[in-house]
Design a protein around this motif. Structure first.
Motif, PDB file in Angstrom:
ATOM      1  N   ARG A  65       0.839  -1.208   0.000  1.00 20.85           N
ATOM      2  CA  ARG A  65       0.000   0.000   0.000  1.00 20.85           C
ATOM      3  C   ARG A  65       0.870   1.254   0.000  1.00 20.85           C
ATOM      4  NH1 ARG A  65      -3.047  -1.592   5.244  1.00 20.85           N
ATOM      5  NH2 ARG A  65      -0.857  -2.066   5.612  1.00 20.85           N
TER       6      ARG A  65
ATOM      7  N   TYR B 114      -3.881 -15.100  14.153  1.00 21.50           N
ATOM      8  CA  TYR B 114      -2.651 -15.148  13.341  1.00 21.50           C
ATOM      9  C   TYR B 114      -2.298 -16.608  13.034  1.00 21.50           C
ATOM     10  CZ  TYR B 114       2.093 -14.311  11.695  1.00 21.50           C
ATOM     11  OH  TYR B 114       3.230 -14.277  10.922  1.00 21.50           O
TER      12      TYR B 114
ATOM     13  N   THR C  32      11.403  -7.283  12.138  1.00 20.93           N
ATOM     14  CA  THR C  32      10.914  -6.410  11.066  1.00 20.93           C
ATOM     15  C   THR C  32      10.051  -5.315  11.706  1.00 20.93           C
ATOM     16  OG1 THR C  32       8.915  -7.727  10.753  1.00 20.93           O
ATOM     17  CG2 THR C  32      10.806  -8.337   9.393  1.00 20.93           C
TER      18      THR C  32
HETATM   19  N1  LIG Z   1       8.827 -11.184  11.118  1.00 19.97           N
HETATM   20  C1  LIG Z   1       8.493 -12.368  11.606  1.00 19.97           C
HETATM   21  O1  LIG Z   1       8.879 -12.756  12.727  1.00 19.97           O
HETATM   22  C2  LIG Z   1       7.647 -13.300  10.776  1.00 19.97           C
HETATM   23  C3  LIG Z   1       7.592 -14.647  11.169  1.00 19.97           C
HETATM   24  C4  LIG Z   1       6.804 -15.508  10.420  1.00 19.97           C
HETATM   25  C5  LIG Z   1       6.118 -15.064   9.305  1.00 19.97           C
HETATM   26  N2  LIG Z   1       6.202 -13.745   8.946  1.00 19.97           N
HETATM   27  C6  LIG Z   1       5.437 -13.324   7.775  1.00 19.97           C
HETATM   28  O2  LIG Z   1       6.294 -12.650   6.877  1.00 19.97           O
HETATM   29  C7  LIG Z   1       5.522 -11.762   6.058  1.00 19.97           C
HETATM   30  C8  LIG Z   1       6.210 -10.411   6.005  1.00 19.97           C
HETATM   31  O3  LIG Z   1       6.193  -9.823   7.293  1.00 19.97           O
HETATM   32  P1  LIG Z   1       7.392  -8.919   7.838  1.00 19.97           P
HETATM   33  O4  LIG Z   1       7.896  -9.588   9.065  1.00 19.97           O
HETATM   34  O5  LIG Z   1       8.341  -8.600   6.763  1.00 19.97           O
HETATM   35  O6  LIG Z   1       6.569  -7.643   8.336  1.00 19.97           O
HETATM   36  P2  LIG Z   1       6.527  -6.131   7.811  1.00 19.97           P
HETATM   37  O7  LIG Z   1       7.894  -5.552   7.756  1.00 19.97           O
HETATM   38  O8  LIG Z   1       5.500  -5.480   8.665  1.00 19.97           O
HETATM   39  O9  LIG Z   1       6.004  -6.263   6.322  1.00 19.97           O
HETATM   40  C9  LIG Z   1       4.661  -6.530   6.023  1.00 19.97           C
HETATM   41  C10 LIG Z   1       4.417  -6.128   4.579  1.00 19.97           C
HETATM   42  O10 LIG Z   1       3.071  -6.468   4.239  1.00 19.97           O
HETATM   43  C11 LIG Z   1       2.477  -5.351   3.611  1.00 19.97           C
HETATM   44  N3  LIG Z   1       1.027  -5.340   3.842  1.00 19.97           N
HETATM   45  C12 LIG Z   1       0.368  -5.368   5.026  1.00 19.97           C
HETATM   46  N4  LIG Z   1      -0.950  -5.317   4.820  1.00 19.97           N
HETATM   47  C13 LIG Z   1      -1.129  -5.264   3.477  1.00 19.97           C
HETATM   48  C14 LIG Z   1      -2.263  -5.186   2.634  1.00 19.97           C
HETATM   49  N5  LIG Z   1      -3.507  -5.157   3.143  1.00 19.97           N
HETATM   50  N6  LIG Z   1      -2.074  -5.148   1.304  1.00 19.97           N
HETATM   51  C15 LIG Z   1      -0.834  -5.171   0.764  1.00 19.97           C
HETATM   52  N7  LIG Z   1       0.284  -5.235   1.512  1.00 19.97           N
HETATM   53  C16 LIG Z   1       0.133  -5.274   2.852  1.00 19.97           C
HETATM   54  C17 LIG Z   1       3.147  -4.133   4.246  1.00 19.97           C
HETATM   55  O11 LIG Z   1       3.105  -3.023   3.336  1.00 19.97           O
HETATM   56  P3  LIG Z   1       2.142  -1.770   3.416  1.00 19.97           P
HETATM   57  O12 LIG Z   1       1.871  -1.499   4.871  1.00 19.97           O
HETATM   58  O13 LIG Z   1       2.918  -0.697   2.737  1.00 19.97           O
HETATM   59  O14 LIG Z   1       0.915  -2.188   2.659  1.00 19.97           O
HETATM   60  C18 LIG Z   1       4.578  -4.637   4.357  1.00 19.97           C
HETATM   61  O15 LIG Z   1       5.260  -4.426   3.136  1.00 19.97           O
HETATM   62  C19 LIG Z   1       4.118 -11.725   6.700  1.00 19.97           C
HETATM   63  O16 LIG Z   1       3.257 -12.560   5.971  1.00 19.97           O
HETATM   64  C20 LIG Z   1       4.352 -12.299   8.094  1.00 19.97           C
HETATM   65  O17 LIG Z   1       3.200 -12.901   8.625  1.00 19.97           O
HETATM   66  C21 LIG Z   1       6.948 -12.853   9.652  1.00 19.97           C
END
Ligand SMILES: NC(=O)c1ccc[n+]([C@@H]2O[C@H](COP(=O)([O-])OP(=O)(O)OC[C@H]3O[C@@H](n4cnc5c(N)ncnc54)[C@H](OP(=O)(O)O)[C@@H]3O)[C@@H](O)[C@H]2O)c1
Length: 264
Positions: A39, A155, A190
């Motif tokens: 977004r 989640y 993150t």
């Molecule tokens: N970090 C961890 O510990 C961890 C562990 C397991 C899994 N994950 C998974 O890894 C993935 C990435 O997370 P991250 O840790 O990198 O977190 P992050 O830095 O918060 O990144 C999340 C990304 O998702 C985008 N996003 C959120 N809502 C959205 C929407 N409605 N439409 C389009 N884009 C959207 C955000 O962009 P905008 O806000 O600009 O839209 C951002 O680019 C997620 O699926 C998370 O569940 C993370």
């Protein structure tokens, strides 16, 4: 099957920060054209200009994965401008979903909408183009929370859903030339998941970096392996859940209580 980066078109959702941003950097560095989706388009534009001069290039695209029309428009743009999509990285996701009852329902549904239904919307929009671009890859970023039901129930449910979806499609889409893989991160620092409870403490070594996940995503694209966990040793927790369920539940319940006390 060999799968090289040259001339390939990839779509990365959630590319404006964290794992998606690191993955975009990694893939553009390897020579792919990456359509970077989120977004916050200002973030995507900054990323694209930062990566000017990389082997590949970054094409920013603003879309919300909870908006079916916006996701369909994204796929139409990729088809019209590039004529192919060789890799779809479904990474956009949010935390939340701590479900105690009616007062948390909206937050829980929002988490399911972004993490699980958003993945379905992207797969629906891109499936024909992925098939026409075969051999192609899908990498669904799920979570260790999609293997172990610890933490916020909404989640965990969203990520169990992504794991189930990935396993089923890895079988049923194989005949279309589309390899569907799941990538399960553990704790990664993150913006959305700052892991402040863990970093700095004795458990800090459990925490990984977005670049670790980006490297594994690049490996999954290359090899087409069905499943990867990052850091890899989290797999032993998952195996432990199946091998010794009562002991696993006793430990998981202590971890959950400790998490609840920290959240309270
Ligand atoms: N970090 C961890 O510990 C961890 C562990 C397991 C899994 N994950 C998974 O890894 C993935 C990435 O997370 P991250 O840790 O990198 O977190 P992050 O830095 O918060 O990144 C999340 C990304 O998702 C985008 N996003 C959120 N809502 C959205 C929407 N409605 N439409 C389009 N884009 C959207 C955000 O962009 P905008 O806000 O600009 O839209 C951002 O680019 C997620 O699926 C998370 O569940 C993370």
């Amino acid at each position: 099957m060999t799968w090289g980066p040259d001339g390939k078109i990839a779509v990365v959702t959630g590319a404006s920060s964290g794992i998606g941003e690191a993955t975009t950097r990694r893939l553009a560095g390897a020579g792919l054209t990456v359509v970077a989706v989120a977004r916050r388009v200002d973030r995507l534009e900054a990323l694209a200009s930062d990566l000017e001069g990389a082997r590949g290039r970054v094409v920013p695209h603003a879309a919300d994965v909870t908006d079916t029309e916006a996701v369909d428009a994204l796929a139409a743009r990729v088809r019209d401008e590039f004529g192919a999509c060789h890799a779809l990285i479904n990474n956009a996701g949010i935390g939340g979903g701590a479900f105690t009852g009616r007062e948390d329902l909206d937050d829980t549904l929002r988490t399911l909408d972004v993490n699980l239904l958003g993945t379905f919307r992207c797969l629906a929009a891109f499936s024909d183009l992925l098939e026409a671009s075969a051999p192609s890859r899908v990498v669904n970023v799920a979570s260790v929370a999609g293997k172990l039901g610890i933490g916020p129930a909404g989640y965990a449910a969203s990520k169990f859903g992504v794991v189930g979806l990935s396993e089923a499609l890895s079988l049923s889409w194989a005949s279309r030339g589309i390899t569907v893989c799941q990538l399960n991160p553990g704790f990664i620092v993150t913006e959305g998941f700052p892991q402040t409870d863990l970093t700095g403490g004795p458990l800090g070594r459990l925490v990984g970096e977005p670049e670790d996940v980006a490297d594994r995503i690049a490996e999954v694209l290359r090899t087409g392996v069905a499943e990867r966990t990052v850091p890899g040793w989290y797999r032993s927790f998952v195996a432990f859940r199946h091998v010794a369920p009562p002991l696993y539940r006793a430990i998981a319940s202590r971890i959950d209580r400790a998490g609840g006390e920290r959240r309270a």
